[in-house]
Write a protein that holds these residues in place. Structure first.
Motif, PDB file in Angstrom:
ATOM      1  N   SER A 279       0.872  -1.191   0.000  1.00  0.00           N
ATOM      2  CA  SER A 279       0.000   0.000   0.000  1.00  0.00           C
ATOM      3  C   SER A 279       0.902   1.232   0.000  1.00  0.00           C
ATOM      4  O   SER A 279       1.612   1.458  -0.977  1.00  0.00           O
ATOM      5  CB  SER A 279      -1.019  -0.028   1.140  1.00  0.00           C
ATOM      6  OG  SER A 279      -0.415  -0.019   2.417  1.00  0.00           O
ATOM      7  N   ASP A 280       0.910   2.012   1.066  1.00  0.00           N
ATOM      8  CA  ASP A 280       1.684   3.253   1.041  1.00  0.00           C
ATOM      9  C   ASP A 280       2.859   3.254   2.012  1.00  0.00           C
ATOM     10  O   ASP A 280       3.339   4.311   2.407  1.00  0.00           O
ATOM     11  CB  ASP A 280       0.778   4.467   1.276  1.00  0.00           C
ATOM     12  CG  ASP A 280       0.030   4.393   2.601  1.00  0.00           C
ATOM     13  OD1 ASP A 280       0.066   3.325   3.253  1.00  0.00           O
ATOM     14  OD2 ASP A 280      -0.603   5.403   2.974  1.00  0.00           O
ATOM     15  N   GLY A 281       3.345   2.052   2.371  1.00  0.00           N
ATOM     16  CA  GLY A 281       4.566   1.982   3.179  1.00  0.00           C
ATOM     17  C   GLY A 281       5.791   2.104   2.288  1.00  0.00           C
ATOM     18  O   GLY A 281       5.700   1.986   1.063  1.00  0.00           O
ATOM     19  N   LEU A 282       6.948   2.318   2.909  1.00  0.00           N
ATOM     20  CA  LEU A 282       8.180   2.517   2.135  1.00  0.00           C
ATOM     21  C   LEU A 282       9.028   1.257   2.028  1.00  0.00           C
ATOM     22  O   LEU A 282       9.949   1.204   1.224  1.00  0.00           O
ATOM     23  CB  LEU A 282       9.011   3.644   2.772  1.00  0.00           C
ATOM     24  CG  LEU A 282       8.400   5.056   2.653  1.00  0.00           C
ATOM     25  CD1 LEU A 282       9.155   6.045   3.541  1.00  0.00           C
ATOM     26  CD2 LEU A 282       8.413   5.528   1.203  1.00  0.00           C
TER      27      LEU A 282
ATOM     28  N   LEU B  93      -3.075   0.600  -5.588  1.00  0.00           N
ATOM     29  CA  LEU B  93      -3.207   1.160  -4.240  1.00  0.00           C
ATOM     30  C   LEU B  93      -2.696   2.587  -4.192  1.00  0.00           C
ATOM     31  O   LEU B  93      -2.272   3.071  -3.147  1.00  0.00           O
ATOM     32  CB  LEU B  93      -2.460   0.268  -3.238  1.00  0.00           C
ATOM     33  CG  LEU B  93      -3.306  -0.206  -2.067  1.00  0.00           C
ATOM     34  CD1 LEU B  93      -3.756   0.990  -1.216  1.00  0.00           C
ATOM     35  CD2 LEU B  93      -4.557  -0.953  -2.542  1.00  0.00           C
ATOM     36  N   ILE B  94      -2.723   3.276  -5.333  1.00  0.00           N
ATOM     37  CA  ILE B  94      -2.269   4.671  -5.363  1.00  0.00           C
ATOM     38  C   ILE B  94      -3.036   5.454  -4.285  1.00  0.00           C
ATOM     39  O   ILE B  94      -4.253   5.366  -4.193  1.00  0.00           O
ATOM     40  CB  ILE B  94      -2.479   5.257  -6.780  1.00  0.00           C
ATOM     41  CG1 ILE B  94      -2.044   6.716  -6.855  1.00  0.00           C
ATOM     42  CG2 ILE B  94      -3.920   5.108  -7.270  1.00  0.00           C
ATOM     43  CD1 ILE B  94      -0.574   6.889  -6.961  1.00  0.00           C
ATOM     44  N   SER B  95      -2.286   6.178  -3.449  1.00  0.00           N
ATOM     45  CA  SER B  95      -2.924   6.853  -2.317  1.00  0.00           C
ATOM     46  C   SER B  95      -2.417   8.286  -2.195  1.00  0.00           C
ATOM     47  O   SER B  95      -1.459   8.687  -2.865  1.00  0.00           O
ATOM     48  CB  SER B  95      -2.671   6.076  -1.022  1.00  0.00           C
ATOM     49  OG  SER B  95      -1.532   6.579  -0.351  1.00  0.00           O
ATOM     50  N   ARG B  96      -3.057   9.015  -1.318  1.00  0.00           N
ATOM     51  CA  ARG B  96      -2.636  10.402  -1.100  1.00  0.00           C
ATOM     52  C   ARG B  96      -1.185  10.470  -0.627  1.00  0.00           C
ATOM     53  O   ARG B  96      -0.491  11.454  -0.896  1.00  0.00           O
ATOM     54  CB  ARG B  96      -3.573  11.080  -0.083  1.00  0.00           C
ATOM     55  CG  ARG B  96      -4.926  11.439  -0.673  1.00  0.00           C
ATOM     56  CD  ARG B  96      -5.799  12.161   0.348  1.00  0.00           C
ATOM     57  NE  ARG B  96      -6.190  11.298   1.433  1.00  0.00           N
ATOM     58  CZ  ARG B  96      -6.534  11.704   2.653  1.00  0.00           C
ATOM     59  NH1 ARG B  96      -6.530  12.988   2.961  1.00  0.00           N
ATOM     60  NH2 ARG B  96      -6.889  10.837   3.580  1.00  0.00           N
ATOM     61  N   SER B  97      -0.711   9.427   0.056  1.00  0.00           N
ATOM     62  CA  SER B  97       0.690   9.416   0.496  1.00  0.00           C
ATOM     63  C   SER B  97       1.642   9.530  -0.692  1.00  0.00           C
ATOM     64  O   SER B  97       2.670  10.196  -0.617  1.00  0.00           O
ATOM     65  CB  SER B  97       1.010   8.113   1.229  1.00  0.00           C
ATOM     66  OG  SER B  97       0.155   7.930   2.307  1.00  0.00           O
ATOM     67  N   HIS B  98       1.299   8.842  -1.795  1.00  0.00           N
ATOM     68  CA  HIS B  98       2.180   8.882  -2.963  1.00  0.00           C
ATOM     69  C   HIS B  98       2.166  10.265  -3.602  1.00  0.00           C
ATOM     70  O   HIS B  98       3.190  10.737  -4.106  1.00  0.00           O
ATOM     71  CB  HIS B  98       1.772   7.792  -3.969  1.00  0.00           C
ATOM     72  CG  HIS B  98       1.753   6.416  -3.368  1.00  0.00           C
ATOM     73  ND1 HIS B  98       0.603   5.681  -3.224  1.00  0.00           N
ATOM     74  CD2 HIS B  98       2.753   5.665  -2.823  1.00  0.00           C
ATOM     75  CE1 HIS B  98       0.894   4.522  -2.635  1.00  0.00           C
ATOM     76  NE2 HIS B  98       2.186   4.494  -2.382  1.00  0.00           N
ATOM     77  N   PHE B  99       1.020  10.921  -3.568  1.00  0.00           N
ATOM     78  CA  PHE B  99       0.955  12.307  -4.058  1.00  0.00           C
ATOM     79  C   PHE B  99       1.842  13.199  -3.187  1.00  0.00           C
ATOM     80  O   PHE B  99       2.583  14.046  -3.686  1.00  0.00           O
ATOM     81  CB  PHE B  99      -0.498  12.820  -4.039  1.00  0.00           C
ATOM     82  CG  PHE B  99      -1.306  12.342  -5.213  1.00  0.00           C
ATOM     83  CD1 PHE B  99      -1.815  11.051  -5.244  1.00  0.00           C
ATOM     84  CD2 PHE B  99      -1.544  13.178  -6.296  1.00  0.00           C
ATOM     85  CE1 PHE B  99      -2.543  10.591  -6.332  1.00  0.00           C
ATOM     86  CE2 PHE B  99      -2.272  12.729  -7.399  1.00  0.00           C
ATOM     87  CZ  PHE B  99      -2.775  11.431  -7.409  1.00  0.00           C
ATOM     88  N   ALA B 100       1.750  13.000  -1.880  1.00  0.00           N
ATOM     89  CA  ALA B 100       2.547  13.829  -0.965  1.00  0.00           C
ATOM     90  C   ALA B 100       4.037  13.639  -1.242  1.00  0.00           C
ATOM     91  O   ALA B 100       4.805  14.601  -1.290  1.00  0.00           O
ATOM     92  CB  ALA B 100       2.208  13.470   0.475  1.00  0.00           C
TER      93      ALA B 100
ATOM     94  N   PHE C 253      -0.134  17.430   2.931  1.00  0.00           N
ATOM     95  CA  PHE C 253      -1.508  17.126   3.353  1.00  0.00           C
ATOM     96  C   PHE C 253      -2.211  18.396   3.810  1.00  0.00           C
ATOM     97  O   PHE C 253      -3.304  18.715   3.347  1.00  0.00           O
ATOM     98  CB  PHE C 253      -1.509  16.072   4.478  1.00  0.00           C
ATOM     99  CG  PHE C 253      -1.474  14.678   3.947  1.00  0.00           C
ATOM    100  CD1 PHE C 253      -2.647  13.989   3.691  1.00  0.00           C
ATOM    101  CD2 PHE C 253      -0.269  14.040   3.678  1.00  0.00           C
ATOM    102  CE1 PHE C 253      -2.620  12.704   3.188  1.00  0.00           C
ATOM    103  CE2 PHE C 253      -0.237  12.751   3.170  1.00  0.00           C
ATOM    104  CZ  PHE C 253      -1.407  12.079   2.926  1.00  0.00           C
ATOM    105  N   ASP C 254      -1.584  19.134   4.692  1.00  0.00           N
ATOM    106  CA  ASP C 254      -2.232  20.334   5.246  1.00  0.00           C
ATOM    107  C   ASP C 254      -2.627  21.326   4.153  1.00  0.00           C
ATOM    108  O   ASP C 254      -3.674  21.960   4.240  1.00  0.00           O
ATOM    109  CB  ASP C 254      -1.277  21.045   6.221  1.00  0.00           C
ATOM    110  CG  ASP C 254      -1.033  20.208   7.467  1.00  0.00           C
ATOM    111  OD1 ASP C 254      -1.783  19.239   7.685  1.00  0.00           O
ATOM    112  OD2 ASP C 254      -0.072  20.515   8.211  1.00  0.00           O
TER     113      ASP C 254
END
Ligand code: AMP
Ligand code: MN
Ligand code: MN
Ligand code: MN
Length: 281
Positions: free
Chosen positions: A16-19, A134-141, A157-158
Motif C-alpha cells: 500500500s503506502d509503506g516505504l 493502491l495509489i494513495s494520497r501518500s504517494h501524491f505527498a 496534506f495540510d
C-alpha cells in the motif's frame, strides 16, 4: 520461559503506502523486539505471503491484517481486520472492490492539481506507488516533496490533500456494514483504527462506536502512533464503556515518515483486554 508479548498490529508495506517491502517490515519489527506483528496494508492483503515467509525466518508471529477504507455518515474512517482467512472469497472480492476506485480517484486528483497549475502530478505520484492499484494520497505527498514544493509529506496534506484543499477529491469508499461483513465472513476481528484522527465530534464518535459494536465490532486502537497520552486515556475510557478489547499499533509507514517506529509504543493500560486474546495465536 516465553518472552512477554510485544504486539504491533498496524503497519504498512509497499503493497500500500509503506516505504519497505513486506519482508523488510517484518525483519525490522523483529529487530525492534516485536513478537507479534500484523501487516495491515490499506485495502490489500497481497503482502501477507511474503510477510509470512519472513516471519518464519525471524521467529516472529505474523497475524493476518488489513486496514479497510470505509465511510460512515460521509466521514472517511479506517477499520482494521485481524486474524482472518486471507483466502475467503467475500473478503478477497470486497477488498478488490475498494481498490477498484483508487486509480480513477487519483486521475481526478491529478486533474485538480493541473487546474491550479501543477502538471504531471498523477504520473509523478504513480512513480512512487509500489502497487499502482493502491495509489494513495501518500504517494501524491511524496511526489510533491520530491519536486520541491514542501519539505515534509505532512505539509503537503495540510495545504493540498485534506477536505477543502485543492488536491482533495470526494470518493466513495466501502460502507461500514460491508467491510465488517467481509472481515467477519473470513473469521476475523474488526478493530477501529486510530480513533483520534477522525474529524468528528465526541457525540458522533460514540454513535460510530455504537454502530460498530452493533455490527459485531470487538476492538479499538487505544495505543497507536497518532495518539497523544490524553488520547490514550480518552479511548481507554471508551473501550471500557463499550466493553471493547484494545489494540496497539504503530501505523508505521517508513523511517522518517512515521513518528513511531515498529514496536515503539507504550503498553496498553493494564486493565484493558488486549485484542490478541481474541485471536488464535
Ligand atoms: P488515502 O487512503 O489515499 O486517502 O490516503 C490516506 C493515507 O495518507 C493514510 O493512510 C496516511 O498514510 C496518509 N495521511 C493521511 N493524512 C495524513 C497527514 N495529515 N499527514 C501525513 N500523512 C497522512
Ligand atoms: Mn497510509
Ligand atoms: Mn489509517
Ligand atoms: Mn494505517
Amino acid at each position: 520461559m516465553s518472552s512477554p508479548i510485544n504486539f504491533d498490529f498496524h503497519c504498512h508495506s509497499t503493497v500500500s503506502d509503506g516505504l519497505l517491502p513486506p519482508a523488510q517490515v517484518v525483519a525490522r519489527a523483529a529487530d525492534r523486539g516485536v513478537s507479534h506483528l500484523a501487516l495491515t496494508d490499506h485495502d490489500d492483503i497481497d503482502g501477507l505471503p511474503e510477510a509470512r515467509q519472513a516471519a518464519a525466518a525471524a521467529e516472529l508471529v505474523l497475524v493476518n491484517g488489513v486496514e479497510i477504507s470505509i465511510e460512515w455518515e460521509n466521514h472517511p474512517i479506517h477499520v482494521v481486520g485481524l486474524g482472518f482467512d486471507a483466502s475467503h472469497p467475500d473478503l478477497v472480492a470486497g477488498l478488490a472492490s475498494v481498490r477498484g476506485g483508487r486509480v480513477e480517484r487519483a486521475r481526478r486528483m491529478g486533474d485538480a492539481f493541473a487546474a491550479i497549475g501543477i502538471p504531471g502530478v498523477f504520473e509523478g505520484a504513480m512513480r512512487h506507488a509500489g502497487n499502482p492499484l493502491l495509489i494513495s494520497r501518500s504517494h501524491f505527498a511524496r511526489h510533491l516533496v520530491e519536486i520541491g514544493l514542501f519539505k515534509e509529506p505532512r505539509n503537503v496534506f495540510d495545504h493540498y490533500l485534506v477536505p477543502g484543499k485543492p488536491g482533495y477529491v470526494e470518493h466513495r469508499w466501502a460502507s461500514l456494514g460491508d467491510a465488517m461483513g467481509w472481515i467477519h465472513a473470513a473469521g476475523g476481528v474488526a478493530v477501529v483504527a486510530h480513533p483520534a484522527r477522525y474529524k468528528i465530534s465526541n457525540a458522533q464518535m460514540r454513535r460510530f462506536l455504537s454502530d460498530f459494536k452493533d455490527l459485531g465490532g470487538q476492538a479499538i486502537e487505544v495505543v497507536c502512533g497518532s495518539h497523544s497520552p490524553d488520547h490514550v486515556l480518552h479511548y481507554a475510557r471508551l473501550a471500557r464503556h463499550f466493553a471493547f478489547h484494545a489494540s496497539r499499533g504503530s501505523d508505521f509507514h517508513g523511517a522518517g515518515e512515521s513518528y513511531v517506529d515498529l514496536g515503539g509504543l507504550p503498553s496498553l493500560p493494564e486493565d484493558l483486554k488486549p485484542v490478541w486474546r481474541l485471536l488464535d495465536l
